[in-house]
Write a protein that holds these residues in place. Structure first.
Motif, PDB file in Angstrom:
ATOM      1  N   CYS A  45      44.656 -16.975  62.140  1.00  0.00           N
ATOM      2  CA  CYS A  45      46.250 -15.962  62.145  1.00  0.00           C
ATOM      3  C   CYS A  45      46.545 -15.813  60.251  1.00  0.00           C
ATOM      4  O   CYS A  45      46.680 -16.668  59.831  1.00  0.00           O
ATOM      5  N   GLY A  46      46.380 -14.427  59.964  1.00  0.00           N
ATOM      6  CA  GLY A  46      46.853 -14.225  58.844  1.00  0.00           C
ATOM      7  C   GLY A  46      46.814 -12.425  59.585  1.00  0.00           C
ATOM      8  O   GLY A  46      46.311 -11.786  59.834  1.00  0.00           O
ATOM      9  N   ALA A  47      47.713 -11.770  57.985  1.00  0.00           N
ATOM     10  CA  ALA A  47      47.623 -10.226  57.578  1.00  0.00           C
ATOM     11  C   ALA A  47      46.352 -10.038  57.270  1.00  0.00           C
ATOM     12  O   ALA A  47      45.312 -11.163  57.002  1.00  0.00           O
ATOM     13  N   GLY A  48      45.864  -8.364  57.817  1.00  0.00           N
ATOM     14  CA  GLY A  48      44.577  -8.287  57.163  1.00  0.00           C
ATOM     15  C   GLY A  48      44.503  -8.239  56.160  1.00  0.00           C
ATOM     16  O   GLY A  48      45.391  -8.056  54.470  1.00  0.00           O
ATOM     17  N   GLY A  49      43.577  -7.920  55.309  1.00  0.00           N
ATOM     18  CA  GLY A  49      43.443  -8.925  53.813  1.00  0.00           C
ATOM     19  C   GLY A  49      43.332 -10.239  53.221  1.00  0.00           C
ATOM     20  O   GLY A  49      43.550 -10.583  52.006  1.00  0.00           O
ATOM     21  N   ILE A  50      43.831 -10.544  53.689  1.00  0.00           N
ATOM     22  CA  ILE A  50      44.243 -12.199  53.381  1.00  0.00           C
ATOM     23  C   ILE A  50      42.969 -12.972  53.486  1.00  0.00           C
ATOM     24  O   ILE A  50      43.361 -14.600  53.205  1.00  0.00           O
ATOM     25  N   GLY A  51      41.459 -12.818  54.732  1.00  0.00           N
ATOM     26  CA  GLY A  51      40.762 -13.423  53.579  1.00  0.00           C
ATOM     27  C   GLY A  51      40.438 -14.471  55.077  1.00  0.00           C
ATOM     28  O   GLY A  51      39.393 -15.175  54.388  1.00  0.00           O
ATOM     29  N   LYS A  52      40.570 -14.013  55.768  1.00  0.00           N
ATOM     30  CA  LYS A  52      40.072 -14.901  56.947  1.00  0.00           C
ATOM     31  C   LYS A  52      38.591 -15.458  57.731  1.00  0.00           C
ATOM     32  O   LYS A  52      38.668 -15.951  58.373  1.00  0.00           O
ATOM     33  N   SER A  53      38.631 -14.466  57.405  1.00  0.00           N
ATOM     34  CA  SER A  53      36.997 -14.179  57.334  1.00  0.00           C
ATOM     35  C   SER A  53      36.329 -15.300  56.703  1.00  0.00           C
ATOM     36  O   SER A  53      35.461 -15.652  56.788  1.00  0.00           O
ATOM     37  N   ARG A  54      36.200 -14.775  55.198  1.00  0.00           N
ATOM     38  CA  ARG A  54      35.234 -15.636  54.504  1.00  0.00           C
ATOM     39  C   ARG A  54      35.348 -17.173  54.749  1.00  0.00           C
ATOM     40  O   ARG A  54      35.126 -18.104  54.394  1.00  0.00           O
ATOM     41  N   LEU A  55      36.963 -16.725  55.393  1.00  0.00           N
ATOM     42  CA  LEU A  55      37.196 -18.703  55.215  1.00  0.00           C
ATOM     43  C   LEU A  55      37.100 -19.566  56.158  1.00  0.00           C
ATOM     44  O   LEU A  55      36.316 -20.256  56.558  1.00  0.00           O
ATOM     45  N   ALA A  56      36.923 -18.810  57.853  1.00  0.00           N
ATOM     46  CA  ALA A  56      36.043 -18.781  59.276  1.00  0.00           C
ATOM     47  C   ALA A  56      34.483 -19.122  58.370  1.00  0.00           C
ATOM     48  O   ALA A  56      33.716 -20.398  58.983  1.00  0.00           O
ATOM     49  N   VAL A  57      33.643 -18.383  57.702  1.00  0.00           N
ATOM     50  CA  VAL A  57      32.349 -18.512  57.563  1.00  0.00           C
ATOM     51  C   VAL A  57      32.388 -19.466  56.819  1.00  0.00           C
ATOM     52  O   VAL A  57      31.226 -20.700  56.517  1.00  0.00           O
ATOM     53  N   ASN A  58      32.972 -20.011  55.463  1.00  0.00           N
ATOM     54  CA  ASN A  58      33.058 -21.250  54.878  1.00  0.00           C
ATOM     55  C   ASN A  58      32.750 -22.451  55.158  1.00  0.00           C
ATOM     56  O   ASN A  58      32.341 -23.353  55.690  1.00  0.00           O
ATOM     57  N   GLY A 316      56.778 -10.770  67.819  1.00  0.00           N
ATOM     58  CA  GLY A 316      55.772 -10.166  68.090  1.00  0.00           C
ATOM     59  C   GLY A 316      55.063  -9.811  66.680  1.00  0.00           C
ATOM     60  O   GLY A 316      53.946  -9.757  66.532  1.00  0.00           O
ATOM     61  N   LEU A 317      56.194  -9.458  65.757  1.00  0.00           N
ATOM     62  CA  LEU A 317      55.289  -8.918  64.957  1.00  0.00           C
ATOM     63  C   LEU A 317      55.312 -10.432  63.768  1.00  0.00           C
ATOM     64  O   LEU A 317      54.007 -10.329  63.034  1.00  0.00           O
ATOM     65  N   VAL A 318      55.617 -11.575  64.216  1.00  0.00           N
ATOM     66  CA  VAL A 318      55.067 -12.737  63.464  1.00  0.00           C
ATOM     67  C   VAL A 318      54.115 -13.635  63.801  1.00  0.00           C
ATOM     68  O   VAL A 318      53.122 -13.911  63.031  1.00  0.00           O
ATOM     69  N   ASP A 319      54.163 -12.893  65.673  1.00  0.00           N
ATOM     70  CA  ASP A 319      52.486 -13.150  65.880  1.00  0.00           C
ATOM     71  C   ASP A 319      51.220 -12.460  65.850  1.00  0.00           C
ATOM     72  O   ASP A 319      50.354 -12.991  64.812  1.00  0.00           O
ATOM     73  N   SER A 321      51.247 -11.334  62.577  1.00  0.00           N
ATOM     74  CA  SER A 321      50.717 -11.471  61.224  1.00  0.00           C
ATOM     75  C   SER A 321      51.129 -10.652  60.320  1.00  0.00           C
ATOM     76  O   SER A 321      51.124 -10.982  58.785  1.00  0.00           O
ATOM     77  N   LEU A 322      52.379 -10.040  60.690  1.00  0.00           N
ATOM     78  CA  LEU A 322      52.947  -8.804  59.986  1.00  0.00           C
ATOM     79  C   LEU A 322      54.101  -9.394  59.483  1.00  0.00           C
ATOM     80  O   LEU A 322      54.799  -8.501  58.482  1.00  0.00           O
ATOM     81  N   VAL A 323      54.890 -10.610  59.778  1.00  0.00           N
ATOM     82  CA  VAL A 323      56.074 -10.757  59.274  1.00  0.00           C
ATOM     83  C   VAL A 323      55.848 -13.009  58.958  1.00  0.00           C
ATOM     84  O   VAL A 323      55.451 -13.050  60.073  1.00  0.00           O
ATOM     85  N   LEU A 324      56.528 -12.784  58.185  1.00  0.00           N
ATOM     86  CA  LEU A 324      56.131 -14.389  58.572  1.00  0.00           C
ATOM     87  C   LEU A 324      57.406 -15.107  58.248  1.00  0.00           C
ATOM     88  O   LEU A 324      58.651 -15.125  57.844  1.00  0.00           O
ATOM     89  N   ALA A 325      56.832 -16.144  59.149  1.00  0.00           N
ATOM     90  CA  ALA A 325      58.499 -16.824  58.949  1.00  0.00           C
ATOM     91  C   ALA A 325      58.256 -18.074  58.552  1.00  0.00           C
ATOM     92  O   ALA A 325      57.408 -19.161  59.346  1.00  0.00           O
ATOM     93  N   ASP A 326      58.916 -18.818  57.244  1.00  0.00           N
ATOM     94  CA  ASP A 326      58.479 -19.410  56.662  1.00  0.00           C
ATOM     95  C   ASP A 326      58.821 -20.306  55.401  1.00  0.00           C
ATOM     96  O   ASP A 326      58.745 -20.838  55.101  1.00  0.00           O
ATOM     97  N   ALA A 327      60.706 -20.843  56.179  1.00  0.00           N
ATOM     98  CA  ALA A 327      61.263 -21.167  56.003  1.00  0.00           C
ATOM     99  C   ALA A 327      62.964 -21.480  56.916  1.00  0.00           C
ATOM    100  O   ALA A 327      62.688 -20.365  57.549  1.00  0.00           O
ATOM    101  N   GLU A 328      63.747 -22.761  56.276  1.00  0.00           N
ATOM    102  CA  GLU A 328      64.784 -22.458  57.098  1.00  0.00           C
ATOM    103  C   GLU A 328      65.479 -22.666  56.138  1.00  0.00           C
ATOM    104  O   GLU A 328      65.504 -23.718  55.034  1.00  0.00           O
ATOM    105  N   VAL A 329      66.428 -21.654  56.103  1.00  0.00           N
ATOM    106  CA  VAL A 329      67.477 -22.183  54.659  1.00  0.00           C
ATOM    107  C   VAL A 329      69.142 -22.445  55.375  1.00  0.00           C
ATOM    108  O   VAL A 329      68.996 -21.576  56.797  1.00  0.00           O
ATOM    109  N   ALA A 330      69.653 -22.630  55.126  1.00  0.00           N
ATOM    110  CA  ALA A 330      70.697 -23.204  55.888  1.00  0.00           C
ATOM    111  C   ALA A 330      71.472 -23.767  57.538  1.00  0.00           C
ATOM    112  O   ALA A 330      71.934 -23.155  57.787  1.00  0.00           O
ATOM    113  N   GLY A 331      70.107 -23.636  57.781  1.00  0.00           N
ATOM    114  CA  GLY A 331      69.983 -24.209  58.746  1.00  0.00           C
ATOM    115  C   GLY A 331      69.716 -22.367  60.501  1.00  0.00           C
ATOM    116  O   GLY A 331      69.314 -22.409  61.428  1.00  0.00           O
ATOM    117  N   GLU A 332      68.698 -21.260  59.316  1.00  0.00           N
ATOM    118  CA  GLU A 332      68.135 -20.338  60.443  1.00  0.00           C
ATOM    119  C   GLU A 332      67.107 -20.457  59.417  1.00  0.00           C
ATOM    120  O   GLU A 332      66.451 -20.999  58.265  1.00  0.00           O
TER     121      GLU A 332
END
Length: 826
Positions: A45-58, A316-319, A321-332
């Motif tokens: 999963c990832g945003a458009g242009g992140i390189g999913k297809s090339r990675l999958a083929v490799n 839905g936006l996280v699913d 790949s338009l929004v990234l949930a990438d860290a926990e800060v102060a419990g959030e």
């Protein structure tokens, strides 16, 4: 990727030959190869242009030998929304339809006992259909494994979702760090394909690294940017990124339309969203850097999107790949968007006419968060550190949002609101060493007419401006602003900001070697702070008393003041406050020559700072530990600590800190017997200080330079030392920092018309006669006695003594005498 690409094998699969080399992601490939050994369905999963297809083929290519039935690629990039997937899979595998039987049944029967890997690319085109197909396939065909790429998960049982990250970016500035970055490697490879002879070197490494960072490490964007090297320089490409969608608009003509330009890639994703998702995505563009769920609910809710619905829409936006949930800060959880997505969303926000209202809401919410922090520090009873620390960590994460709120307030001509926000952030700004953005905004906002701002707001802002100016090594500016603040506070009875203004004025008096004035100002500041019950500021003033006493040679008095400050800090249970006092005690121990105690205090202070951003104290601790290691002969540790300190100074815009660290690195170079490097660094440090102070040097600076230059002169000679000194002085601050960190100067040395370097002896150089007089001063002779001893006039003797004081940066004959005696000149 197109279906008519050349094939590796018509019987063992249909993986396409890759059109160019696959760059980076070796760790990702290894992890996915291992994962597909245990998971039957993996979705990249990832945003458009992140390189999913090339990675999958490799990845599929790495696994091909392990599947007797082959590895097969099914592409859905151009699939219609109502299309079925089974015919596409059957066509790829060469399976024909049977009369009076659904093709899907024939397909599943054919795959029931085959061991193969099916790669389904761009599933988002038919997400529901792909989910149903994969669920059935996993149920009926036990030996089949599936690797899919999609902008959102299929959400079926047995699926393992693997988020494709951007390419790695450089961890720090410098040529070596850039070379290790996957993003930079990709840019350079593609730029070489566009421009023969393109290279990465010390002259362009940082610019390329910065460009790749601005593109978020997104492979599509990097490849489009690199292709422009045929017509633009890297600097030009970087400068035009503010309009990245217009700039990056020429891609591979044979690629699917939505992959030919950056805008087409993001446009396609946006068009697939439901209306609430579009509303939230464009409103989230108001945040810079990241946000929490509470922030999204407070700022983005309303007008077509209820606040209570924000969570489900955000998911839905996280699913997708338009929004990234990438860290926990102060419990959030902290959310963010890639900058390319954010800029696109910002365009949509502006087009919807929502920008002004959303930026106002954003600014007001940042003020609420800053106000919580301020109340947490000043409230009574005092909070514990466990209460304060999470809020500090959150504020660290929100820095870009806070500065964006200040900027918007200034742009819409609301200086009062902007200054209130800055004042609420005073202690995070000062302790965090965030001087560079603060000084620019304070200067601009305070230029408003005095009558426009309430006295308290103006007074607080003036004091903060003075604190920032002094932290940046500009005592003149600090004096002017804090003098104005003190006058305003006395006239209006504002004792809180008055104590702060007087404290900074005392710092300036100490710096200018006016001890009587410094003592008076400190006493007045202490009296003012006690009238408002501000133990935090009282601790700061007690620490200043310790610094002042130490500068006057009163070590025992200094020790008592720092111990009093430490007691207040312990009472506050504040890990910002405690290191201030510990650093002071470390400096007292250093003066006494007790290096073990000094190191212990510095290390305790660093331990207190490990969970928060307090750049000023951290820099001082690292530098102190570096100087201790240097004094103990541990040159490796000394270099590690000092370079770390210098990097932090540069990153936080602390010019005085940069000058000090370069000076200490010059001393290290001398200890390493690299005289050339030592002299050049010394010249660079002197030039930075001269530019900051207009020629006035701090106490003892000239003496320290003499200690450094004297051994170099003995080994290299006066002429070569003068040349090296000039080379150092001619470096810009950035060149000097790079030279100190990497040993590489990027600018050509200035040459005179004759082709030779114009050189001048260091201003600290004492003449033979001045050394002779300095030794007589150390013996306690008066000017008249010196004149009699050397058979010169008293006026001449007095002039020589004045020159010695100026060159060494001392204010008294006693300091000269002590320095000469310590260095065995008598």
């Amino acid at each position: 990727m197109t279906q008519d690409t050349a094939h590796i094998s018509l019987t063992g699969g249909n993986l396409p030959l890759e059109p160019n080399d696959f760059v980076g992601r070796q760790v990702d490939v290894d992890e996915l190869v291992e994962l597909l050994g245990v998971a039957r369905l993996v979705t990249l999963c990832g945003a458009g242009g992140i390189g999913k297809s090339r990675l999958a083929v490799n990845v599929a290519g790495r696994l091909a030998a392990g599947f007797s039935g082959g590895v097969w690629l099914v592409e859905l990039a151009e699939a219609a929304s109502d299309e079925l997937i089974a015919p596409r899979v059957a066509a790829v595998l060469g399976i024909k339809a049977e009369p009076s039987r659904p093709l899907s049944e024939t397909l599943f029967d054919a795959l029931a006992d085959r061991q193969l890997l099916l790669v389904i690319d761009n599933c988002e085109s038919l997400i529901d259909e792909c989910a149903r197909f994969c669920r059935t396939l996993l149920t009926i065909c036990p030996e089949v494994r599936v690797l899919t790429t999609s902008r959102e998960p299929l959400r079926v049982a047995g699926e393992t979702v693997w988020r494709v990250p951007p390419l790695s970016l450089p961890e720090a500035d410098g040529h070596e760090y850039a070379m290790a970055s996957e993003a930079v490697q990709l840019f350079v490879r593609r730029a070489r394909a566009a421009v023969r002879g393109f290279t990465l070197d010390v002259s362009n490494a940082d610019e390329i690294a910065s460009l790749c960072g601005a593109l978020d490490g997104m492979p599509l964007a990097i490849e489009l940017a690199a292709a422009l090297c045929r017509v633009l320089t890297v600097e030009q490409i970087h400068a035009r990124l503010r309009d990245r969608f217009r700039l990056l608009s020429e891609g591979d003509r044979t690629a699917p339309a939505r992959h030919q330009t950056l805008r087409a890639t993001v446009d396609w994703s946006y068009q697939q969203l439901k209306e609430p998702e579009r509303i939230l995505l464009r409103r989230l563009a108001v945040f810079t850097g990241g946000w929490t769920l509470e922030m999204a609910e407070q700022v983005c809710g309303g007008d077509g999107l209820w606040a209570e619905d924000v969570l489900s829409v955000l998911c839905g936006l996280v699913d997708k790949s338009l929004v990234l949930a990438d860290a926990e800060v102060a419990g959030e959880t902290r959310y963010r968007m890639l900058e390319t997505i954010r800029q696109y969303a910002a365009e949509q926000m502006e087009a919807a006419g929502e920008e002004h209202e959303l930026r106002r809401r954003h600014r007001d919410h940042m003020a609420v968060i800053a106000g919580r922090m301020h109340q947490l520090i000043v409230r009574s009873p005092r909070p514990t550190w466990s209460e304060i620390c999470p809020m500090l960590v959150l504020l660290d994460e929100l820095q870009s949002n806070l500065w964006a709120a200040v900027r918007w307030s200034a742009e819409v001509e609301e200086p009062e609101n902007a200054l209130r926000l800055l004042v609420l952030l005073r202690w995070p700004t000062i302790a965090g060493g965030r001087f560079t953005p603060a000084d620019e905004w304070l200067e601009r906002l305070l230029s408003a007419k005095s009558g426009v701002l309430p006295p308290r707001v103006r007074a607080d802002a003036l004091v903060l401006r003075g604190q920032v100016a002094f932290g940046q090594g500009d005592p003149a500016k600090a004096f002017d602003t804090c003098s104005e603040a003190a006058d305003l506070c006395r006239a209006t009875g504002l004792y809180g900001p008055l104590s702060g203004a007087l404290a900074i004025l005392a710092w300036v008096a100490i710096y200018r070697r006016r001890p009587d004035k410094a003592r008076r100002l400190l006493d007045e500041a202490l009296e003012a702070v006690r009238r408002v019950d501000d133990p935090w500021h009282e601790m700061v003033i007690r620490s200043m008393e310790g610094t002042f006493a130490l500068s006057e040679g009163r070590a025992k008095e200094s020790q008592r003041s720092f111990e009093a400050a430490l007691a207040i800090a312990h009472g506050l249970d504040n890990h910002w406050a405690t290191p201030v006092a510990l650093i002071g005690l470390a400096q007292v121990a250093w003066t006494r020559g007790d290096l073990l105690e000094a190191r212990s205090h510095y290390e305790q202070a660093l331990d207190q700072l490990k969970d928060i951003t307090a750049h000023w104290q951290t820099i001082t601790c690292l530098s102190g530990l570096g100087r201790i290691a240097l004094a103990q002969g541990d040159l490796t540790t000394a270099r590690a600590r000092l370079t770390e300190s210098l990097r932090l100074c540069r990153r936080t815009g602390q010019r005085l800190g940069v000058a000090r660290r370069i000076e200490t690195l010059a001393q290290l170079a001398l200890a390493e017997e690299d005289d050339h490097r030592a002299v050049r660094l010394a010249g660079a440090s002197a030039a930075i200080r001269h530019a900051m102070s207009g020629g006035a040097m701090p106490s003892g600076f000239g003496a320290r330079m003499e200690e450094l230059l004297q051994p170099a002169r003995a080994r290299l000679g006066d002429a070569l030392v003068a040349q090296l000194w000039t080379l150092g002085k001619e470096m810009s601050q950035e060149q000097a920092v790079r030279y100190a960190l990497e040993g590489e100067e990027r600018a050509e040395a200035p040459l005179s018309a004759s082709g030779r370097m114009p050189v001048a002896a260091p201003l600290t150089t004492l003449t033979g006669r001045e050394w002779e007089i300095a030794e007589l001063v150390a013996r306690g002779l008066s000017n008249k006695a010196i004149a009699d001893e050397l058979v010169i006039s008293p006026a001449t003797a007095a002039r020589h003594v004045a020159n010695i004081l100026a060159k060494l940066g001392f204010s008294s004959r006693t300091q000269v005498a002590t320095w000469v005696i310590e260095h065995n000149r008598v």
